[in-house]
Design a protein around this motif. Sequence first.
Motif, PDB file in Angstrom:
ATOM      1  N   ILE A  13       1.013  -1.174  -0.131  1.00 21.44           N
ATOM      2  CA  ILE A  13       0.050   0.017  -0.126  1.00 21.44           C
ATOM      3  C   ILE A  13       0.861   1.139  -0.018  1.00 21.44           C
ATOM      4  CG2 ILE A  13      -1.596   1.164   1.348  1.00 21.44           C
ATOM      5  CD1 ILE A  13      -2.849  -1.360   2.341  1.00 21.44           C
ATOM      6  N   VAL A  14       1.952   1.155   0.607  1.00 20.21           N
ATOM      7  CA  VAL A  14       2.979   2.313   0.897  1.00 20.21           C
ATOM      8  C   VAL A  14       4.246   1.892   0.402  1.00 20.21           C
ATOM      9  CG1 VAL A  14       3.756   3.891   2.525  1.00 20.21           C
ATOM     10  CG2 VAL A  14       1.579   3.109   2.764  1.00 20.21           C
ATOM     11  N   SER A  15       4.931   2.859  -0.452  1.00 20.53           N
ATOM     12  CA  SER A  15       6.360   2.453  -0.643  1.00 20.53           C
ATOM     13  C   SER A  15       7.204   2.429   0.675  1.00 20.53           C
ATOM     14  CB  SER A  15       6.988   3.645  -1.679  1.00 20.53           C
ATOM     15  OG  SER A  15       6.908   4.893  -1.132  1.00 20.53           O
ATOM     16  N   HIS A  16       8.419   1.814   0.731  1.00 13.81           N
ATOM     17  CA  HIS A  16       9.668   1.649   1.667  1.00 13.81           C
ATOM     18  C   HIS A  16       9.954   2.808   2.126  1.00 13.81           C
ATOM     19  CE1 HIS A  16      13.403   0.581   3.572  1.00 13.81           C
ATOM     20  NE2 HIS A  16      12.296  -0.334   4.237  1.00 13.81           N
ATOM     21  N   ASP A  17      10.126   4.280   1.185  1.00 16.86           N
ATOM     22  CA  ASP A  17      10.689   5.359   1.693  1.00 16.86           C
ATOM     23  C   ASP A  17       9.972   5.940   2.840  1.00 16.86           C
ATOM     24  OD1 ASP A  17       9.090   5.585  -1.018  1.00 16.86           O
ATOM     25  OD2 ASP A  17       9.391   7.747  -0.306  1.00 16.86           O
ATOM     26  N   ARG A  18       8.639   5.729   2.846  1.00 20.06           N
ATOM     27  CA  ARG A  18       7.638   6.207   3.911  1.00 20.06           C
ATOM     28  C   ARG A  18       7.612   5.234   5.279  1.00 20.06           C
ATOM     29  NH1 ARG A  18       2.713   9.562   1.375  1.00 20.06           N
ATOM     30  NH2 ARG A  18       3.509  10.002  -0.934  1.00 20.06           N
ATOM     31  N   GLN A  19       8.470   4.265   5.295  1.00 23.55           N
ATOM     32  CA  GLN A  19       8.164   3.436   6.435  1.00 23.55           C
ATOM     33  C   GLN A  19       8.946   3.822   7.667  1.00 23.55           C
ATOM     34  OE1 GLN A  19       9.314  -0.681   5.792  1.00 23.55           O
ATOM     35  NE2 GLN A  19       9.673  -1.133   8.123  1.00 23.55           N
TER      36      GLN A  19
END
Length: 333
Positions: A252-258
């Motif tokens: 759902i979300v890309s890793h750069d926002r984890q």
Amino acid sequence: MNLNEYKGILVFAEQREGVLQNVGLELIGKGKELAKSLNEKVSAVLLGYNIENLAKELIAYGADEVIVVNSKELDIYDTEAYTQAFSKIINDTKPEIVLIGATTIGRDLGPRISSRVETGLTADCTMLEIGENRELLMTRPAFGGNLMATIICPDHRPQMSTVRPGVMTRLSKDLNREGIVTNLKVEFNHSKMKVKVLNIIKEAKAKVDITEAKILVAGGRGATAGFDNLELLANELGGVAAASRALVDAGIVSHDRQVGQTGKTVRPDVYFAFGISGAIQHLAGMEESEYIIAINKDKAAPIFGSADLGLVTDLAKTATYLVEEIRKIKAEK
């Protein structure tokens, strides 16, 4: 190897297109703390082309010395060119500790340098301390973030580590600080430079850097179906939407926002945690936030133990309500 020959702390002051990256300033701040325990100085390494003007800023943020290599070979980041320049500085100055930001550049550069100068490297550190025998205690997540491992390098110097952006705190800027600027000339071995950059094409939309955001609206497994609402809320607040590992793994979300041990470490002024249970791996990445607001349907969720304000309620309704109320307030102004 005579370990006593190695003194001082060397910090890579990463710059991109003439702009200093925050992680380098953060590492200078941490370097000053470590240097106080060792009674040593902190030197910043500044590599690039036409970047001499940045040296004063590094001194203002705590560097005692700035070693500048100003060369056209360093205009655009090239692993081999940067490795040759940095390795020469290490061989000439013999630092006891070398710190590099765990950015895309730092993760590429750090291992190459450690191999060239024949020492170890602890990657992706989240904590640095000085031990009883002056050794650097380098702590990083291990086994998928399920435990923390502290690593030492007893037999080789320098002791090297890459450090996550956002983990350390930079010092306040002091324009009255004085320091030494040393310009170093490097004779590059061009025969080893096998890669040539023909062109640079930038992405039309820059990636979001959650480590720079003042307001973060993060969603966890409980917000899987309503992440769009969290993005709307983040936009209305002038912040950025982020996520726990659950939403990244779900695509759902890309890793750069984890956010978390296997993601990024953040320190926003306000951190909204929607549907985040509060696992230790996630808390390690955001517990230094100034103000934490947790919204969860489970009143027993561990996240409430770290929150300044906790709401036991429906996630989707809360996000929608907040967006509507913020829009009303903006319309009244």
